[in-house]
Design an enzyme around this catalytic site. Sequence first.
Site, short mmCIF file in Angstrom:
data_model
loop_
_atom_site.label_atom_id
_atom_site.label_comp_id
_atom_site.label_asym_id
_atom_site.label_seq_id
_atom_site.Cartn_x
_atom_site.Cartn_y
_atom_site.Cartn_z
CG ASP A 30 -2.13 -0.88 1.02
OD1 ASP A 30 -2.43 -1.71 1.89
OD2 ASP A 30 -2.78 -0.73 -0.05
CG ASP A 61 -7.46 -2.79 -0.67
OD1 ASP A 61 -6.63 -2.03 -1.21
OD2 ASP A 61 -7.35 -3.19 0.51
C1 DX5 Z 1 -6.26 1.21 2.53
C2 DX5 Z 1 -5.44 0.13 1.83
C3 DX5 Z 1 -5.92 -1.26 2.16
C4 DX5 Z 1 -5.88 -1.55 3.67
C5 DX5 Z 1 -6.36 -2.95 3.92
O1 DX5 Z 1 -5.99 2.46 1.95
O2 DX5 Z 1 -5.52 0.26 0.43
O3 DX5 Z 1 -5.11 -2.21 1.45
O4 DX5 Z 1 -4.57 -1.42 4.13
O5 DX5 Z 1 -6.22 -3.17 5.30
P1 DX5 Z 1 -7.48 -3.66 6.17
O6 DX5 Z 1 -7.73 -5.08 5.70
O7 DX5 Z 1 -6.96 -3.59 7.57
O8 DX5 Z 1 -8.61 -2.76 5.86
ZN ZN Z 2 -4.64 -1.40 -0.71
#
Ligand code: DX5
Ligand code: ZN
Length: 219
Positions: free
Chosen positions: A34, A179
């Site tokens: 990310d 996501d």
């Molecule tokens: C948010 C990111 C996601 C997030 C997913 O901006 O793109 O990939 O980190 O993490 P969780 O599963 O904790 O929501």
């Molecule tokens: Zn992400």
Amino acid sequence: MVELSTSILSVEKDKATRTFYNLETAKTDYFHIDVMDGKFVTNDTSKIMKEYATTIRQISNTPLDVHLMTYSAKDYVEEYIDLEPNIITFHIEAIKSKEEAFELINFIKENNSRVGIAIKPSTNIQEIYEFLPFIHMLLIMTVEPGYGGQKLIPEMIEKVKELKQYINTNNIEIDIEVDGGINLENAELLKEAGANILVAGTSIIKSNDYKKVISELKK
Ligand code: DX5
Ligand code: ZN
């Protein structure tokens, strides 16, 4: 069977290498990187994500699923190419014109990576229809991009269904990745809606059995 891409956003620095080994053993299909620039979203993870992705590349062949939450996406593509990512996804909201989007799609392909487009919760699916025949994956954000640990926005399930309907009707071969806030409670709904790659961060990293959670999410 869907694929699982573990977001490493919430991995703690002092446990990073051990965590990546454990995720590899737990058979995550991808490491979801990310990348945030502090401009497209307020968080800036650009340095730590490059460090983590480099460490992962040194210890694992598991594909990298790079999610750019950045402006100047081309600069970040150049930064990640040496790690040979399997897929690089940019946000359509960070692109100024259709021409720029197609230029970036071609640039990513010319650098031997698959290409994805990501859309924020407030972006309509119709806005990206024209790009679908030219990309490998559409990433539907099920939370507002910017940080992990948020709750999934239930209306996004409808959006997955709408996209799945459209690609079936138009015979478009493309992966649908979702996501944000994904866990054992909502994974089934997202799979039924048509998602075939799930990104999960908190629900895996905070668990005490990565292998169990990953196999449950994929079922
Ligand atoms: C948010 C990111 C996601 C997030 C997913 O901006 O793109 O990939 O980190 O993490 P969780 O599963 O904790 O929501
Ligand atoms: Zn992400």
